[in-house]
Design a protein around this motif. Sequence first.
Motif, PDB file in Angstrom:
ATOM      1  N   MET A  85       0.792  -1.231   0.000  1.00 54.38           N
ATOM      2  CA  MET A  85       0.000   0.000   0.000  1.00 54.38           C
ATOM      3  C   MET A  85       0.825   1.283   0.000  1.00 54.38           C
ATOM      4  O   MET A  85       0.478   2.220  -0.711  1.00 54.38           O
ATOM      5  N   PRO A  86       1.920   1.360   0.790  1.00 54.00           N
ATOM      6  CA  PRO A  86       2.702   2.603   0.735  1.00 54.00           C
ATOM      7  C   PRO A  86       3.160   2.918  -0.685  1.00 54.00           C
ATOM      8  O   PRO A  86       3.084   4.069  -1.133  1.00 54.00           O
ATOM      9  N   ASN A  87       3.566   1.875  -1.400  1.00 52.75           N
ATOM     10  CA  ASN A  87       3.997   2.072  -2.777  1.00 52.75           C
ATOM     11  C   ASN A  87       2.857   2.620  -3.645  1.00 52.75           C
ATOM     12  O   ASN A  87       3.010   3.616  -4.366  1.00 52.75           O
ATOM     13  N   GLN A  88       1.695   1.980  -3.541  1.00 53.52           N
ATOM     14  CA  GLN A  88       0.553   2.414  -4.356  1.00 53.52           C
ATOM     15  C   GLN A  88       0.142   3.842  -4.019  1.00 53.52           C
ATOM     16  O   GLN A  88      -0.108   4.660  -4.909  1.00 53.52           O
ATOM     17  N   ILE A  89       0.103   4.121  -2.702  1.00 59.62           N
ATOM     18  CA  ILE A  89      -0.355   5.449  -2.292  1.00 59.62           C
ATOM     19  C   ILE A  89       0.638   6.517  -2.727  1.00 59.62           C
ATOM     20  O   ILE A  89       0.257   7.572  -3.240  1.00 59.62           O
ATOM     21  N   PHE A  90       1.936   6.207  -2.548  1.00 60.55           N
ATOM     22  CA  PHE A  90       2.951   7.183  -2.946  1.00 60.55           C
ATOM     23  C   PHE A  90       2.835   7.514  -4.432  1.00 60.55           C
ATOM     24  O   PHE A  90       2.763   8.681  -4.819  1.00 60.55           O
ATOM     25  N   TRP A  91       2.805   6.479  -5.257  1.00 57.87           N
ATOM     26  CA  TRP A  91       2.749   6.732  -6.700  1.00 57.87           C
ATOM     27  C   TRP A  91       1.422   7.356  -7.119  1.00 57.87           C
ATOM     28  O   TRP A  91       1.374   8.157  -8.058  1.00 57.87           O
ATOM     29  N   LEU A  92       0.344   7.003  -6.413  1.00 62.30           N
ATOM     30  CA  LEU A  92      -0.944   7.635  -6.720  1.00 62.30           C
ATOM     31  C   LEU A  92      -0.867   9.136  -6.480  1.00 62.30           C
ATOM     32  O   LEU A  92      -1.302   9.943  -7.304  1.00 62.30           O
ATOM     33  N   THR A 118       1.125  10.792  -9.122  1.00 69.63           N
ATOM     34  CA  THR A 118       0.350  10.851 -10.366  1.00 69.63           C
ATOM     35  C   THR A 118      -0.701  11.943 -10.309  1.00 69.63           C
ATOM     36  O   THR A 118      -0.858  12.738 -11.249  1.00 69.63           O
ATOM     37  N   LEU A 119      -1.429  12.001  -9.180  1.00 66.43           N
ATOM     38  CA  LEU A 119      -2.499  12.990  -9.079  1.00 66.43           C
ATOM     39  C   LEU A 119      -1.943  14.406  -9.127  1.00 66.43           C
ATOM     40  O   LEU A 119      -2.521  15.285  -9.778  1.00 66.43           O
ATOM     41  N   VAL A 167       0.803  15.389 -10.600  1.00 64.15           N
ATOM     42  CA  VAL A 167       1.229  15.686 -11.973  1.00 64.15           C
ATOM     43  C   VAL A 167       0.004  16.003 -12.847  1.00 64.15           C
ATOM     44  O   VAL A 167      -0.028  17.004 -13.569  1.00 64.15           O
ATOM     45  N   ILE A 168      -1.024  15.143 -12.748  1.00 63.26           N
ATOM     46  CA  ILE A 168      -2.211  15.375 -13.583  1.00 63.26           C
ATOM     47  C   ILE A 168      -2.864  16.701 -13.216  1.00 63.26           C
ATOM     48  O   ILE A 168      -3.273  17.477 -14.084  1.00 63.26           O
ATOM     49  N   TYR A 169      -2.918  16.986 -11.901  1.00 61.96           N
ATOM     50  CA  TYR A 169      -3.550  18.241 -11.476  1.00 61.96           C
ATOM     51  C   TYR A 169      -2.817  19.434 -12.057  1.00 61.96           C
ATOM     52  O   TYR A 169      -3.415  20.364 -12.587  1.00 61.96           O
ATOM     53  N   VAL A 187      -0.816  19.549 -14.668  1.00 64.24           N
ATOM     54  CA  VAL A 187      -0.981  19.602 -16.129  1.00 64.24           C
ATOM     55  C   VAL A 187      -2.350  20.169 -16.495  1.00 64.24           C
ATOM     56  O   VAL A 187      -2.471  21.050 -17.354  1.00 64.24           O
ATOM     57  N   LEU A 188      -3.381  19.700 -15.817  1.00 62.81           N
ATOM     58  CA  LEU A 188      -4.733  20.152 -16.152  1.00 62.81           C
ATOM     59  C   LEU A 188      -4.950  21.604 -15.737  1.00 62.81           C
ATOM     60  O   LEU A 188      -5.401  22.430 -16.526  1.00 62.81           O
TER      61      LEU A 188
END
Lengths: 183, 252
Positions: free
Chosen positions: A32-39, A42-43, A45-47, A49-50
């Motif tokens: 989970m730490p891995n998933q949460i960190f990368w999430l 990602t968010l 970066v997307i935020y 960019v948008l």
Amino acid sequence: MSTEAVAEGATSLCVNEHGGAVGMPQLCGEWMPNQIFWLLVTLVVIYVVLAKIALPRIGAILADRKGTITNDLAAAEELKQQAVAAEKAYQDALASARTEAAKIVAAAKAEIQKDLDAATAKADVEISAKTAESEKSIAAIRDGAAAAVAEVARDVAGEIVAALGGGADAKAVQAAVTARLKG
Amino acid sequence: MATEEHAAEGLQIHPMDQFVVKPLFGDGPIEFYTFTNVTLWMGIAVLAVLALMVLSTSRRAIVPSRSQSVAEVFYGFIHKMVDDVAGHEGLKFFPYVMTLFMFVFLSNMLGLIPMSFSTTSHIAVTAVLAAMVFLTVTLVGLYRKGFGFLGMFWVSSAPMILRPVLALIEVISYFVRPLSHSIRLGGNLMAGHAVIKVFAGFAGVMGVASVVPIAAITAIYGLELLVAAVQAYVFTILTCVYLRDAVGDAHH
């Protein structure tokens, strides 16, 4: 999926020795730490960019388009008004041209009438002059004719007397003819 | 639940193996910073966002190309949703809602590529997304309305005797929101992908008769396309509904 290389030893509680899942991978706490960190990465970066690039740009494009359409509609409306005005001007010009033409025709007619009247008057004068002259000539000719008649009558009377065998002198014939002509 | 074993025929179906998080390089322990298949597929989602929303609009054409039209449709769709559902005040959160929608939608779609990894089928991911929405709504609501935000739990149109009961129910439902919000998305994705995998396992051992499970996979794939889009839509519109509690005048 299970054909992955054999995991070395039991380093994870969530995969078996063949790399397959043990239980539900969704509940595996050690990932989970891995998933949460990368999430979160990602968010963010997307935020960025948008919010910084894409959305303002698309908003501007849509606003531009709306403005263009509004302007085009306004321009079309204006052109329509111009067309209506042009047609009205054309009709006005046509009407005034008709009036003008009618006026010119009337003026020309009056002019012609005037010329005609003048010419008629002149012709009348000439005609009356010619008539007077002719009457004079006719009078002269009539007088001439009366004299000629007397002379012809005398001559004819003299000849007739001579032809009948009488010897009439010129004076007697003259007097007789004159008496007859008077009678 | 992990494996269905028909030991006699040796039929091995591992529908959950597709959800295993693996390091991209080597097979050491997975620290939070390790590059994993999660990193890979989230990165691909970011690239998809860049291609769809930035690259396609780079010409800024008044008469849009096809890809620019798609970007404009997404923009218009979410913008209208935020405006209609969360209220005009909610438009301040439009980039935030758009981020959630683009991530969930593209991740759902990318997860349908065979052999891919569906990041949004993991509770850890959807729970963070839902918790972010929950925290945003709660903090913004308290900041903007102060104590009045709690008035949302006190149903003033009900008889006085029922209000404490209703308040209890409202509070419970408020705190259950992030749970349902996240499990709805993750559960839908996980179930569909697992079912496809189970049918694929059947197809592997059935010989000529495997046309039946393959036809079923095709049908389920179509359904999953729908689910991927609808769940992204549902997640986003619920976010807007919750945001209205914080920024709009909440009438229940």
